[in-house]
Motif scaffolding. Structure first.
Motif, short mmCIF file in Angstrom:
data_model
loop_
_atom_site.label_atom_id
_atom_site.label_comp_id
_atom_site.label_asym_id
_atom_site.label_seq_id
_atom_site.Cartn_x
_atom_site.Cartn_y
_atom_site.Cartn_z
N GLU A 148 0.83 -1.21 0.00
CA GLU A 148 0.00 0.00 0.00
C GLU A 148 0.87 1.26 0.00
O GLU A 148 0.60 2.21 -0.75
CB GLU A 148 -0.91 -0.02 1.22
CG GLU A 148 -1.84 1.17 1.33
CD GLU A 148 -2.71 1.11 2.57
OE1 GLU A 148 -3.11 2.18 3.06
OE2 GLU A 148 -2.98 -0.01 3.06
N GLN A 149 1.90 1.29 0.82
CA GLN A 149 2.79 2.45 0.89
C GLN A 149 3.54 2.65 -0.43
O GLN A 149 3.74 3.78 -0.88
CB GLN A 149 3.78 2.28 2.04
CG GLN A 149 3.13 2.35 3.41
CD GLN A 149 4.10 1.99 4.53
OE1 GLN A 149 5.14 1.38 4.30
NE2 GLN A 149 3.75 2.35 5.76
N ALA A 151 2.45 1.82 -3.42
CA ALA A 151 1.49 2.35 -4.40
C ALA A 151 1.18 3.81 -4.13
O ALA A 151 1.01 4.61 -5.06
CB ALA A 151 0.21 1.52 -4.37
N GLU A 152 1.10 4.19 -2.87
CA GLU A 152 0.83 5.59 -2.53
C GLU A 152 2.00 6.48 -2.96
O GLU A 152 1.80 7.61 -3.40
CB GLU A 152 0.60 5.72 -1.03
CG GLU A 152 -0.74 5.15 -0.57
CD GLU A 152 -0.90 5.23 0.94
OE1 GLU A 152 0.09 5.55 1.63
OE2 GLU A 152 -2.02 4.96 1.42
N HIS A 154 4.25 5.88 -5.47
CA HIS A 154 4.48 5.94 -6.92
C HIS A 154 3.20 6.13 -7.72
O HIS A 154 3.27 6.30 -8.95
CB HIS A 154 5.21 4.67 -7.37
CG HIS A 154 6.57 4.52 -6.77
ND1 HIS A 154 7.63 5.31 -7.12
CD2 HIS A 154 7.04 3.68 -5.80
CE1 HIS A 154 8.71 4.97 -6.42
NE2 HIS A 154 8.37 3.98 -5.62
N ARG A 155 2.05 6.07 -7.06
CA ARG A 155 0.74 6.28 -7.67
C ARG A 155 0.38 5.25 -8.72
O ARG A 155 -0.43 4.37 -8.46
CB ARG A 155 0.64 7.70 -8.26
CG ARG A 155 0.99 8.82 -7.31
CD ARG A 155 0.20 8.76 -6.00
NE ARG A 155 -1.23 8.98 -6.21
CZ ARG A 155 -2.13 8.87 -5.24
NH1 ARG A 155 -1.75 8.53 -4.01
NH2 ARG A 155 -3.40 9.07 -5.48
N ASP A 156 0.97 5.30 -9.91
CA ASP A 156 0.70 4.30 -10.94
C ASP A 156 1.75 3.20 -10.86
O ASP A 156 2.94 3.44 -11.09
CB ASP A 156 0.73 4.93 -12.33
CG ASP A 156 -0.46 5.85 -12.56
OD1 ASP A 156 -1.52 5.60 -11.95
OD2 ASP A 156 -0.33 6.81 -13.34
N GLY A 180 -3.79 1.08 -9.01
CA GLY A 180 -3.60 2.36 -8.34
C GLY A 180 -3.55 2.21 -6.84
O GLY A 180 -3.71 1.10 -6.29
N PRO A 181 -3.33 3.30 -6.10
CA PRO A 181 -3.20 3.24 -4.65
C PRO A 181 -4.50 2.87 -3.93
O PRO A 181 -4.47 2.54 -2.73
CB PRO A 181 -2.75 4.66 -4.28
CG PRO A 181 -3.20 5.52 -5.42
CD PRO A 181 -3.11 4.66 -6.63
N ASP A 182 -5.64 2.92 -4.63
CA ASP A 182 -6.91 2.56 -4.00
C ASP A 182 -7.18 1.06 -4.06
O ASP A 182 -8.23 0.59 -3.64
CB ASP A 182 -8.06 3.31 -4.66
CG ASP A 182 -8.15 3.06 -6.16
OD1 ASP A 182 -7.16 2.53 -6.73
OD2 ASP A 182 -9.19 3.39 -6.76
N THR A 183 -6.23 0.28 -4.56
CA THR A 183 -6.36 -1.17 -4.66
C THR A 183 -6.38 -1.80 -3.26
O THR A 183 -5.71 -1.32 -2.35
CB THR A 183 -5.20 -1.76 -5.48
OG1 THR A 183 -5.22 -1.20 -6.79
CG2 THR A 183 -5.29 -3.27 -5.58
N ARG A 197 7.03 0.43 -10.32
CA ARG A 197 6.54 1.70 -10.83
C ARG A 197 6.25 1.58 -12.32
O ARG A 197 7.05 1.04 -13.08
CB ARG A 197 7.57 2.80 -10.60
CG ARG A 197 6.99 4.21 -10.84
CD ARG A 197 8.07 5.26 -10.73
NE ARG A 197 8.90 5.30 -11.94
CZ ARG A 197 10.04 5.96 -12.05
NH1 ARG A 197 10.53 6.60 -11.01
NH2 ARG A 197 10.71 5.95 -13.19
#
Length: 318
Positions: A148-149, A151-152, A154-156, A180-183, A197
Motif C-alpha cells: 500500500e505504501q 502504491a501511494e 508511486h501512484r501508478d 492504483g493506490p486505492d487497490t 513503478r
C-alpha cells in the motif's frame, strides 16, 4: 569437436541453429534428457585415474573427449519419457547426465548452475542495478502495508508475476496489470507480490546477447499498452542500433552472471530511456530473427562451434 544441444524434439529455434551448424560443417548431437533412459543412453567411466563418458542417440555416439560445447536450450526433465517415470528416476538420471557433462568441462551456453541463479527476478534487478541499467523502483512483499505504501508513493504501479505462469494449477497467466493506490492489497499476505513503478512506454525493446555480439529489436507500443506479450499492436519488430551505454551494461551483466547467452526486455519511455524489465537466460530469439533478419542463429552456431572450451564453466562475478 562436437556441439551438444539439449532440447525437446519440437524446437524450431534449435532447428535454426542446427541448420547453421550444418552450414559451418560442425558436428552436432541433439538430445532431450527426457529420452534417458530409453531412446538415448549414457555411460561414464571413472577408473585408473582417468575419466571417459559417452552419449548415444539413434546410433550416434558422442565421446566426452570430443565434446566442444553444450547449448542448454529447452531440455525436458531427465527420464520424463521413461517407461516407468518417477521423481526418483528423474533425480538419478539428472545426476548421471549432468555430472558426466560437468566432468567433461565443455563451454556452456548457459551453465545450468548459473542459469538457475539467473532466473530469480530479485537477483536480476540487483545485478541490473550494479551493471548500470535504469531499473524502475520495485518491491517484492507479502506485507499488505508495504504494498500500500509503495502504491501511494508511486501512484501508478504494475503488478506482475515473478516466476511466470504456473506449471500446473491454477492454469492462468498473469499479464502485467496497472493498478492504483486505492487497490485492496490484503491478498498480498497470501503470497509474494511483485509491484513496480509504471513506465509509460513508446516501445518494447528486446536485446539478444550471444557472447559479445548484441542484437537489438524495437516494437512500437500501442497507446496505453501495458504488457507487450498480449494483444496485437499493429506494429512489428525492427532492428535498431544498441546504444553504447546499453552495450556496456549488457556485457557487464553477462559477466557478473556468468552467462554466454541472454535476452533482455526493456521499456523505452518518451525520452528514449531503456528501462530494464527482465533478463531471460534462455529467451526465445526465433521470432526476432524471422522479423528483423538479424543473424542470431548464426551467432549462436559460431559461438558453439568455434570457441575453445573453457577449462572451467563460467563463474558469476557477483
Amino acid at each position: 569437436m562436437t556441439v551438444l544441444i539439449l532440447t525437446s524434439e519440437q524446437d524450431v529455434t534449435a532447428d535454426m541453429v542446427v541448420a547453421e551448424l550444418g552450414r559451418l560443417g560442425a558436428p552436432v548431437m541433439r538430445l532431450d534428457p527426457a529420452d534417458i533412459p530409453g531412446k538415448a543412453m549414457l555411460s561414464a567411466d571413472y577408473a585408473h585415474g582417468d575419466f571417459d563418458g559417452h552419449l548415444s542417440v539413434n546410433g550416434h555416439v558422442l565421446s566426452m573427449g570430443g565434446l566442444r560445447s553444450v547449448w542448454v536450450r529447452r531440455p525436458g526433465d531427465p527420464a520424463a519419457h521413461a517407461a516407468q517415470p518417477s521423481a526418483w528416476l528423474t533425480a538419478e538420471t539428472r545426476q548421471a547426465l549432468y555430472g558426466m557433462l560437468y566432468s567433461a568441462s565443455p563451454a556452456w551456453m548457459n551453465h545450468p548452475g548459473n542459469a538457475d541463479q539467473a532466473r530469480h527476478k530479485p537477483w536480476q534487478l540487483r545485478v541490473a542495478h550494479v551493471s548500470g541499467f535504469a531499473v524502475p523502483p520495485t518491491v517484492f512483499t507479502t506485507a499488505p502495508k508495504v504494498a500500500e505504501q509503495f502504491a501511494e508513493l508511486h501512484r501508478d504501479v504494475v503488478v506482475k508475476s515473478a516466476s511466470g505462469p504456473p506449471p500446473d494449477e491454477p492454469a492462468v497467466a498473469l499479464p502485467t496489470t496497472l493498478i492504483g493506490p486505492d487497490t485492496d492489497f490484503g491478498p498480498v499476505a497470501a503470497g509474494p507480490a511483485l509491484l513496480q513503478r509504471y513506465i509509460p512506454k513508446r516501445a518494447d525493446i528486446r536485446l539478444t546477447c550471444v557472447g559479445d555480439r548484441l542484437f537489438a529489436a524495437r516494437k512500437r507500443a500501442a497507446p496505453g499498452q501495458i504488457d507487450g506479450r498480449y494483444g496485437e499492436t499493429g506494429y512489428g519488430w525492427e532492428a535498431v542500433p544498441v546504444p553504447d551505454r546499453i552495450s556496456t551494461s549488457a556485457l557487464e551483466y553477462l559477466s557478473l552472471a556468468g552467462l554466454a547467452y541472454a535476452a533482455f526486455d526493456f521499456a523505452e519511455d518518451e525520452d528514449g530511456v531503456w528501462w530494464f524489465l527482465e533478463c531471460n537466460q534462455g529467451g526465445q530469439f526465433g521470432f526476432i530473427e524471422l522479423e528483423t533478419q538479424q543473424p542470431i542463429a548464426e551467432a549462436v552456431a559460431l559461438w558453439l562451434s568455434w570457441r575453445r572450451p573453457d577449462p572451467r564453466p563460467p563463474t558469476p562475478r557477483w
